[in-house]
Design an enzyme around this catalytic site. Structure first.
Site, PDB file in Angstrom:
ATOM      1  N   LEU A  56       0.861  -1.185   0.000  1.00 51.15           N
ATOM      2  CA  LEU A  56       0.000   0.000   0.000  1.00 51.15           C
ATOM      3  C   LEU A  56       0.895   1.232   0.000  1.00 51.15           C
ATOM      4  O   LEU A  56       1.800   1.342   0.832  1.00 51.15           O
ATOM      5  CB  LEU A  56      -0.908   0.000   1.232  1.00 51.15           C
ATOM      6  CG  LEU A  56      -1.791  -1.238   1.442  1.00 51.15           C
ATOM      7  CD1 LEU A  56      -2.594  -1.099   2.731  1.00 51.15           C
ATOM      8  CD2 LEU A  56      -2.727  -1.469   0.256  1.00 51.15           C
ATOM      9  N   VAL A  82       4.509  -1.329   3.306  1.00 54.87           N
ATOM     10  CA  VAL A  82       4.330   0.083   2.963  1.00 54.87           C
ATOM     11  C   VAL A  82       5.207   0.437   1.765  1.00 54.87           C
ATOM     12  O   VAL A  82       6.415   0.202   1.769  1.00 54.87           O
ATOM     13  CB  VAL A  82       4.671   0.997   4.149  1.00 54.87           C
ATOM     14  CG1 VAL A  82       4.412   2.454   3.769  1.00 54.87           C
ATOM     15  CG2 VAL A  82       3.844   0.625   5.378  1.00 54.87           C
ATOM     16  N   LYS A  83       4.573   0.987   0.754  1.00 52.20           N
ATOM     17  CA  LYS A  83       5.255   1.327  -0.488  1.00 52.20           C
ATOM     18  C   LYS A  83       5.736   2.771  -0.420  1.00 52.20           C
ATOM     19  O   LYS A  83       4.945   3.702  -0.218  1.00 52.20           O
ATOM     20  CB  LYS A  83       4.292   1.119  -1.657  1.00 52.20           C
ATOM     21  CG  LYS A  83       4.926   0.835  -2.987  1.00 52.20           C
ATOM     22  CD  LYS A  83       3.846   0.415  -3.976  1.00 52.20           C
ATOM     23  CE  LYS A  83       4.410   0.093  -5.332  1.00 52.20           C
ATOM     24  NZ  LYS A  83       3.336  -0.257  -6.294  1.00 52.20           N
ATOM     25  N   ILE A  84       7.039   2.945  -0.610  1.00 56.17           N
ATOM     26  CA  ILE A  84       7.682   4.250  -0.440  1.00 56.17           C
ATOM     27  C   ILE A  84       8.411   4.637  -1.722  1.00 56.17           C
ATOM     28  O   ILE A  84       9.114   3.812  -2.312  1.00 56.17           O
ATOM     29  CB  ILE A  84       8.712   4.191   0.714  1.00 56.17           C
ATOM     30  CG1 ILE A  84       8.058   3.691   2.020  1.00 56.17           C
ATOM     31  CG2 ILE A  84       9.364   5.549   0.923  1.00 56.17           C
ATOM     32  CD1 ILE A  84       7.072   4.635   2.628  1.00 56.17           C
TER      33      ILE A  84
END
Length: 221
Positions: A56, A82-84
């Site tokens: 996400l 978590v997509k960064i």
């Protein structure tokens, strides 16, 4: 090699998840914008459906807001990754989240240098976008080969997640190179399943069976 589905479409996720071939999901704001309804509810539903990793993505670009969003996303489920984005602030967020035990996926990777730095910051996954490199005349799969070699040389545990896949051949070549994961849209997975010779063979088998049924009226399993 693991196969992730790159979509925010709940129906597609449910459909292909039932096949037992999908190991995880990747999403992004663009994919979410194509779906109806509240994107927060959609993300939570995807996390609920898929037991494997679900990426996400944050939408903030400065450190403090990215970190705040990341912590909120991580609460959606234990399988959240978590997509960064690959930026200086992004690397700082990845480092902070890693210390908290939160998994991360560094996205928009276009060079081996970026992949190496993301791995050093503690990223769980790095996502090189091979299709977008192909689009500008570069060879996206060359980047996959470089990252595989570097990570293997230094026993780096960060997983290589090949993204921006354009066709089934990308999947095969990435697998041959030793990529850990490939994420692909549902239509590419559908193309991987199908083959004209399979369809032709099945038609032949069914046609021959109908002949047997005609000659044997009481035929039944």
């Amino acid at each position: 090699m693991k196969i992730f589905l790159d979509t925010a479409n709940v129906a597609s996720i449910e459909k292909y998840n039932e096949l037992g071939v999908v190991d995880g999901i990747t999403t992004n704001p663009t994919l979410l914008s194509k779906e109806k309804g509240n994107p927060i509810k959609t993300m939570k539903k995807i996390v609920e459906i898929m037991k494997g990793p679900v990426s996400l993505e944050v939408v903030a670009i400065d450190y403090d807001k990215m970190l705040e969003e990341s912590l909120k996303l991580a609460k959606y489920g234990e399988n959240v990754v978590v997509k960064i984005p690959m930026t200086m602030a992004g690397l700082k967020v990845v480092h902070s989240l890693t210390k908290k035990g939160i998994k991360t996926n560094v996205t928009l990777i276009f060079s081996a240098n970026q992949a190496l730095l993301a791995a050093k910051a503690g990223a769980t996954y790095v996502s090189p976008f091979i299709g977008r490199l192909d689009d500008i005349g570069a060879e996206g799969l060359n980047l996959v080969s470089e990252i595989v070699q570097i990570f293997a040389s230094y026993d780096i545990s960060t997983q290589l997640l090949v993204a921006s896949v354009r066709h089934p051949l990308h999947v095969i070549e990435a697998a041959k190179m030793g990529a850990d994961v490939v994420t692909l849209p549902p239509d590419i997975l559908d193309k991987m399943i199908r083959h004209p010779l399979t369809d032709k063979g099945l038609d032949s088998f069914l046609s021959d069976w109908k002949k047997l049924e005609k000659d044997n009226p009481d035929l039944a399993f």
